[in-house]
Design an enzyme around this catalytic site. Structure first.
Site, PDB file in Angstrom:
ATOM      1  N   GLU A   1      39.659  28.209 -29.466  1.00  0.00           N
ATOM      2  CA  GLU A   1      38.686  28.653 -30.407  1.00  0.00           C
ATOM      3  C   GLU A   1      37.705  29.348 -30.023  1.00  0.00           C
ATOM      4  OE1 GLU A   1      38.072  26.193 -33.754  1.00  0.00           O
ATOM      5  OE2 GLU A   1      40.092  25.854 -34.308  1.00  0.00           O
TER       6      GLU A   1
ATOM      7  N   GLU B   1      46.890  24.165 -34.569  1.00  0.00           N
ATOM      8  CA  GLU B   1      46.217  23.254 -35.232  1.00  0.00           C
ATOM      9  C   GLU B   1      46.390  23.579 -36.896  1.00  0.00           C
ATOM     10  OE1 GLU B   1      41.919  22.762 -34.761  1.00  0.00           O
ATOM     11  OE2 GLU B   1      42.022  22.392 -32.549  1.00  0.00           O
TER      12      GLU B   1
HETATM   13  O1  IFM Z   1      37.797  19.462 -35.476  1.00  0.00           O
HETATM   14  C1  IFM Z   1      37.962  20.774 -35.373  1.00  0.00           C
HETATM   15  C2  IFM Z   1      38.714  21.042 -33.940  1.00  0.00           C
HETATM   16  O2  IFM Z   1      37.786  20.763 -33.234  1.00  0.00           O
HETATM   17  C3  IFM Z   1      38.486  22.819 -33.916  1.00  0.00           C
HETATM   18  N1  IFM Z   1      39.432  23.290 -34.867  1.00  0.00           N
HETATM   19  C4  IFM Z   1      39.144  23.113 -36.201  1.00  0.00           C
HETATM   20  C5  IFM Z   1      38.978  21.295 -36.467  1.00  0.00           C
HETATM   21  C6  IFM Z   1      38.370  21.046 -37.709  1.00  0.00           C
HETATM   22  O3  IFM Z   1      37.205  21.640 -38.105  1.00  0.00           O
END
Ligand code: IFM
Length: 472
Positions: free
Chosen positions: A170, A375
């Protein structure tokens, strides 16, 4: 018509897993040679993280990793996505590798492999060594070179056993929350710095791809994970659609175009011209940034609804990431509105169609490129009941809806090869501290006791059978 009561079957070779990140779970912040990262500094700065929480101890995974791997094995997880802490592997961000730091990942990887779990490593999940930030952080071009060197050190030591490597997690958050709105470390609030950081993160990615390819066996898979946004205009009015074009540029095309096509989008350059002249982009950078990848990772939680400012509507311009300043370097005249409907404990609307939209868009724009959902998950206010059980039906419903969207995308010809649930454990949720629980395993942070939630058992059954049951 599809039969709504039939389970949905995933491909036999679909990769199922769960994900975490170093600073969010490891703890052991000052052990075995690890030096501070920007998140250590930021979390110790009063007012930056709720409740003054830090990652000093987190879930103590650094010491408890054998039990955590046994927990994953008990859930039958075939793959585990985790990140390496740069300041553990190469303290201070430059100089020689730290043997003790690499030893930890060596032990972790062996433990995973010993339990039949495939390790999937991310090199950067936001823990920039503080010394590098002091020298300019991601606004400094040198940081990109230091990152590629660190990637080579990690690959030299672990590349014989880790088959899948991701450079950055990200980078939108690293650049725009870290240097734009300042709600993430290092907490800078300068739109020009955010764009310079963005470019140097992409350069770091490209240089690291080169370093990884040189150090890893030819069979290794090299990837990048983006949190692309499913951007929707509030209405079909031209002004709202123009707002959506601009935010799509700054959320999506500012990554996809350079990484996959070797150019920045002309409209994004024009939209940001009053912020920066982009003179930090040098000849050859875009060729470096667009080195071929084996797959793309997508992180998805909630869509982004935008509209043109409406002078009659004094509603705040919520962008869903907190903070008083906007993370977006050029969003004058744009409002961010929460989508309708149910929300998670983060206040993020639950909308699985956004995941389907992004996956099918990637199928169309990057034909044939394998995709991984790296994710997806949700925070809810979970608690142990008097019997010690943690019931989280909302999370099961969230996961169900999003896995159904992944299944729908696969049926529509999207090459989605795997899904990593965020997160294995409740953990340090950045500026929200330990108050937001994303885990399928509950962590009592006082005792470090782990308790699989109902969602963990539910997910284990999906993984075991490869079947998504009908909604409860
Ligand atoms: O916890 C975070 C993660 O580190 C990166 N993506 C989003 C998740 C939730 O906010």
């Amino acid at each position: 018509m599809t039969d709504q009561s039939a389970p949905l079957a995933f491909p036999a070779d679909f990769v199922w897993g769960a994900a975490t990140a170093a600073y969010q779970i490891e703890g052991a912040a000052a052990e075995d040679g690890r030096t501070p990262s920007v998140w250590d500094t930021f979390s110790r700065t009063p007012g930056k993280v709720r409740n003054g929480d830090t990652g000093d101890i987190a879930t103590d995974h650094y010491h408890r990793y054998p039990a955590d791997v046994a927990l994953m094995a008990g859930l039958g997880l075939p793959a585990y996505r985790f990140s390496l802490a740069w300041p553990r592997v190469r303290p201070g961000g430059s100089g020689p590798a730290n043997k003790a730091g690499l030893d930890f990942y060596d032990r972790l990887v062996d433990e995973l492999l010993g339990h039949g779990i495939a390790p999937v490593a991310t090199l950067y999940h936001w823990d920039l060594p503080q010394e590098l930030e002091d020298a300019g952080g991601w606004t400094a071009r040198d940081t990109a070179h230091r990152f590629a060197e660190y990637a080579a050190l990690a690959a030299d030591r672990l590349g014989d056993r880790i088959a899948t490597w991701t450079t950055l997690n990200e980078p939108w958050c690293s650049a725009f929350l870290g240097y734009g709105s300042g709600v993430h470390a290092p907490g800078r609030t300068d739109p020009a710095a955010a764009l310079a950081a963005h470019h140097h993160l992409l350069l770091a990615h490209g240089l690291a791809v080169g370093a990884l390819r040189a150090a890893l066996p030819g069979t290794a898979q090299v990837s990048l994970t983006l949190n692309l946004a499913a951007v929707r205009p509030l209405t079909g009015a031209p002004a709202d659609r123009e707002a959506a074009r601009r935010i799509d540029g700054l959320a999506n095309r500012i990554f996809l175009d350079p990484v996959f096509h070797g150019r920045y989008p002309a409209d994004v350059l024009a939209d940001t011209a009053e912020v920066t002249d982009w003179s930090f982009v040098r000849d050859g950078d875009l060729a470096e940034i667009s080195r071929p990848l084996d797959s793309l990772g997508l992180n998805y939680y909630t869509p982004t609804v935008v509209a043109a400012d409406d002078p009659a509507d004094p509603a705040p311009r919520r962008d869903g990431h907190g903070g008083e300043r906007s993370p977006w370097p050029a969003d004058r005249g744009i409002r961010f509105l929460p989508a309708d409907g149910e929300r998670t404990a983060m206040g993020w609307p639950v909308d699985a169609d956004g995941l389907y939209e992004l996956l099918t868009r990637l199928r169309d724009e990057l034909p044939g490129l394998p995709l991984l959902v790296t994710e997806n998950g949700a925070a809810y206010d979970d608690y142990s009941d008097p019997t010690g059980a943690v019931h989280d039906p909302e999370r099961i419903a969230y996961l169900h809806a999003h896995l159904a969207a992944v299944h729908r995308a696969i049926a529509a010809g999207v090459p989605v090869r795997g899904y990593f649930l965020w997160s294995l454990l409740d953990n340090f949720e950045w500026a929200y501290g330990y108050g937001k629980r994303f885990g399928i395993v509950h962590v009592d942070f006082a005792s470090q006791r782990r308790t699989p939630k109902d969602s963990a058992r539910w997910y284990a059954e999906v993984v075991r059978t490869g079947l998504l049951p009908p909604p409860a």
